[in-house]
Motif scaffolding. Structure first.
Motif, PDB file in Angstrom:
ATOM      1  N   ALA A  26     -53.521 156.156  12.260  1.00 31.54           N
ATOM      2  CA  ALA A  26     -53.865 154.804  11.819  1.00 31.54           C
ATOM      3  C   ALA A  26     -52.565 154.086  11.457  1.00 31.54           C
ATOM      4  O   ALA A  26     -51.512 154.719  11.352  1.00 31.54           O
ATOM      5  CB  ALA A  26     -54.793 154.886  10.611  1.00 31.54           C
ATOM      6  N   PRO A  27     -52.626 152.761  11.226  1.00 35.34           N
ATOM      7  CA  PRO A  27     -51.396 152.065  10.815  1.00 35.34           C
ATOM      8  C   PRO A  27     -50.858 152.600   9.490  1.00 35.34           C
ATOM      9  O   PRO A  27     -49.678 152.447   9.188  1.00 35.34           O
ATOM     10  CB  PRO A  27     -51.849 150.609  10.650  1.00 35.34           C
ATOM     11  N   THR A  28     -51.740 153.212   8.700  1.00 31.44           N
ATOM     12  CA  THR A  28     -51.342 153.704   7.378  1.00 31.44           C
ATOM     13  C   THR A  28     -50.896 155.166   7.404  1.00 31.44           C
ATOM     14  O   THR A  28     -50.547 155.710   6.359  1.00 31.44           O
ATOM     15  CB  THR A  28     -52.533 153.573   6.426  1.00 31.44           C
ATOM     16  N   THR A  29     -50.935 155.806   8.571  1.00 31.87           N
ATOM     17  CA  THR A  29     -50.520 157.216   8.661  1.00 31.87           C
ATOM     18  C   THR A  29     -49.066 157.372   8.216  1.00 31.87           C
ATOM     19  O   THR A  29     -48.210 156.568   8.590  1.00 31.87           O
ATOM     20  CB  THR A  29     -50.701 157.715  10.109  1.00 31.87           C
ATOM     21  N   LEU A  30     -48.808 158.415   7.431  1.00 33.10           N
ATOM     22  CA  LEU A  30     -47.462 158.616   6.893  1.00 33.10           C
ATOM     23  C   LEU A  30     -46.503 159.034   8.001  1.00 33.10           C
ATOM     24  O   LEU A  30     -46.914 159.652   8.989  1.00 33.10           O
ATOM     25  CB  LEU A  30     -47.484 159.711   5.824  1.00 33.10           C
TER      26      LEU A  30
END
Lengths: 80, 255
Positions: free
Chosen positions: B136-140
């Motif tokens: 996702a765009p929020t994946t680290l």
């Protein structure tokens, strides 16, 4: 006398994720490995004396499956 | 004689439907907190929720108040319409990171820019949960997902997006905070933040968003407790908790 409480775990909602077991400050909860819920999970339950009714299990429960009760000592009142 | 009182019970704003969430998923905690806040404020009867696409797509089955289902990412646009037509109702969206930060990025940013008087509950679990754990765009950075099996390469796919920081720069936003659901203390703080986000709307102070760091034990492929530890050890350094924007009128509010 220490504060005493108890919990009721809704067998329909509990998914046996163990978060309440890990969070319990008194360490008196565990999964019931003898039984399965209708969904096929081992439900959480109280396994020892010492529940204070602090409701931390209910705070971490993702399925709102836990109802917490706490005893309230009644003062004896001399009323007319 | 000893009497008993109920310290905690299932909130009225949740139905008795069993959720489809995986065991230990903190979506359930977020649902419960929203339901508790609606009960405490006594606004359940006039609340309209907007469900996203993602794991929380069935939220309308779990909440005991009016709900509508939006197209993927378009919940803020739908909530805008509902709130403008029915300003007497409390309108909130409940969105995940795939919905809000990816396909719905334009909608959320413009809803904030317009200063729409809606409340947004944003679940950030750093992954696409519903579709099987893709990036996702929020994946680290460096985090392994099914679509980044060697870890997220920031040279190729960019950096994790920080929605709370980003939206806090917008003038129309009234209340932007980030909270976490990884332990009882932070769950309590998250509940207060959700309460303030709804108070923001009741007072007409503009756009309110609460970003909640959430776990996804199934797609992170770890146990529920390890997932909470992952939030604490890996997500918190990237997504620091805090109040990024608080309207001056909310500063003294005690909830």
């Amino acid at each position: 006398m220490p504060i005493r409480g108890r919990i009721e775990v809704n067998q329909l909602h509990c998914k046996g994720c163990e978060l309440c077991v890990m969070a319990c400050p008194q360490d008196v909860m565990a999964l019931d490995m003898e039984h399965l819920t209708p969904k096929g999970y081992h439900p959480a339950q109280l396994v020892a004396e010492g529940c204070t009714g602090c409701a931390i299990c209910a705070i971490v429960c993702p399925d709102a499956a836990i109802t917490v009760y706490r005893e309230t000592p009644q003062k004896t009142r001399a009323t007319a | 004689m000893v009497m008993e009182k109920v310290v905690y019970q299932r909130p009225e704003s949740l139905t008795d439907t069993v959720t489809h969430y995986c065991p230990g998923c903190t979506h359930g905690v977020a649902h419960r907190l929203v339901a508790e806040v609606l009960d405490e404020m006594g606004i359940r009867e006039k609340t309209i929720g907007v469900a996203p696409v993602g794991c929380s797509v069935f939220a309308y089955n779990y909440f005991n108040h009016d709900y509508v289902e939006a197209a993927h990412g378009r919940a803020p646009a739908m909530a805008t319409g509902i709130k403008r037509v029915r300003p007497q109702n409390t309108v909130y969206t409940y969105q995940g990171d795939g919905d809000l930060a990816s396909i719905g990025m334009a909608e959320i940013v413009h809803a904030a820019i317009r200063g729409e008087n809606i409340t947004v509950i944003f679940i950030n679990n750093a992954i696409y949960g519903m579709t099987g754990g893709q990036m996702a765009p929020t994946t680290l950075a460096g985090m392994k997902t099914t679509s980044s099996p060697l870890g997220r390469d920031v040279e190729l796919t960019g950096y994790p997006v920080k929605m709370a920081e980003m939206l806090s720069t917008i003038d129309g936003a009234g209340y932007i905070v980030r909270r976490s659901l990884h332990n009882p203390v932070n769950i309590r703080k998250a509940k207060k933040a959700i309460r303030k986000a709804f108070e923001t709307q009741e007072r007409g102070l503009g756009f309110a968003m609460v970003e909640l760091l959430s776990s996804c034990p199934t797609n992170w492929k770890i146990t529920p407790q390890e997932a909470l530890d992952f939030i604490e050890n890996s997500m918190l350094p990237v997504y620091p908790l805090g109040d990024y924007k608080v309207h001056p009128e909310l500063a003294g509010l005690r909830v």
